[in-house]
Write a protein that holds these residues in place. Structure first.
Motif, PDB file in Angstrom:
ATOM      1  N   GLU A 107     -16.006 -17.713  37.655  1.00 24.35           N
ATOM      2  CA  GLU A 107     -14.740 -17.335  37.023  1.00 24.35           C
ATOM      3  C   GLU A 107     -13.571 -17.474  37.994  1.00 24.35           C
ATOM      4  O   GLU A 107     -12.499 -17.966  37.625  1.00 24.35           O
ATOM      5  N   GLU A 108     -13.758 -17.086  39.265  1.00 23.96           N
ATOM      6  CA  GLU A 108     -12.691 -17.220  40.263  1.00 23.96           C
ATOM      7  C   GLU A 108     -12.334 -18.676  40.513  1.00 23.96           C
ATOM      8  O   GLU A 108     -11.168 -19.007  40.714  1.00 23.96           O
ATOM      9  N   LEU A 109     -13.325 -19.561  40.508  1.00 27.89           N
ATOM     10  CA  LEU A 109     -13.085 -20.994  40.696  1.00 27.89           C
ATOM     11  C   LEU A 109     -12.519 -21.647  39.437  1.00 27.89           C
ATOM     12  O   LEU A 109     -11.996 -22.751  39.485  1.00 27.89           O
ATOM     13  N   GLY A 110     -12.646 -20.953  38.326  1.00 28.54           N
ATOM     14  CA  GLY A 110     -12.171 -21.517  37.068  1.00 28.54           C
ATOM     15  C   GLY A 110     -12.978 -22.731  36.632  1.00 28.54           C
ATOM     16  O   GLY A 110     -12.458 -23.648  36.011  1.00 28.54           O
ATOM     17  N   LEU A 111     -14.261 -22.715  36.945  1.00 31.26           N
ATOM     18  CA  LEU A 111     -15.103 -23.867  36.626  1.00 31.26           C
ATOM     19  C   LEU A 111     -15.306 -23.993  35.128  1.00 31.26           C
ATOM     20  O   LEU A 111     -15.537 -23.004  34.439  1.00 31.26           O
ATOM     21  N   GLU A 112     -15.218 -25.236  34.654  1.00 32.15           N
ATOM     22  CA  GLU A 112     -15.459 -25.549  33.252  1.00 32.15           C
ATOM     23  C   GLU A 112     -16.173 -26.885  33.179  1.00 32.15           C
ATOM     24  O   GLU A 112     -15.996 -27.743  34.048  1.00 32.15           O
ATOM     25  N   VAL A 113     -16.956 -27.078  32.133  1.00 30.40           N
ATOM     26  CA  VAL A 113     -17.617 -28.360  31.915  1.00 30.40           C
ATOM     27  C   VAL A 113     -16.546 -29.435  31.786  1.00 30.40           C
ATOM     28  O   VAL A 113     -15.536 -29.237  31.115  1.00 30.40           O
ATOM     29  N   GLY A 114     -16.756 -30.548  32.470  1.00 38.34           N
ATOM     30  CA  GLY A 114     -15.832 -31.669  32.413  1.00 38.34           C
ATOM     31  C   GLY A 114     -14.851 -31.745  33.567  1.00 38.34           C
ATOM     32  O   GLY A 114     -14.158 -32.736  33.723  1.00 38.34           O
TER      33      GLY A 114
END
Length: 131
Positions: A107-114
């Protein structure tokens, strides 16, 4: 004295061969031709250029500083979130890397698929850097 091809120099500098060629064409890196016509960079010149390049980038606030050297830039292909832990998959060329980390880190890295990300591998651990 050891000399390096443009491709070898690019790999050592962490850039593409095209970038190394552009630097050579612009006169930023001194080169000479061998008997076969290949463009070469003397080892001492390459060492000096790499130090110059590092100093020029030293003020880059967006730069990532890490002791982990095995970097696999790629794209996030899957994220599985649990209550506390998470699993992130990155496809880096032909390599599929999976990292187990905390949900909070994802969540802190803001990771999302793509999105682009870099998996860094040290021993048996995989670290994720957001690009």
């Amino acid at each position: 004295m050891q000399s390096y091809t443009i491709g070898q120099a690019a790999r050592l500098l962490g850039v593409s061969p095209d970038t190394a060629r552009r630097w050579a064409d612009a006169g930023r890196m001194a080169t000479h031709r061998d008997e076969a016509g290949r463009r070469l960079i003397d080892g001492r010149d390459l060492a000096a250029f790499s130090v110059e390049l590092a100093r020029a980038g030293a003020g880059d606030e967006d730069a990532s500083y890490t002791s982990v050297r095995n970097a696999f830039p790629g794209i996030v292909t899957a994220i599985k979130l649990g209550d506390v832990a998470a699993q992130v998959e990155i496809q880096a060329g032909p390599h599929r890397l999976v990292s187990l980390l905390t949900r909070e880190a994802v969540e802190e890295l803001g990771l999302e698929v793509g999105m682009e990300a870099t998996a860094r591998v040290k021993s048996t651990n995989v670290h994720i850097d957001r690009v």
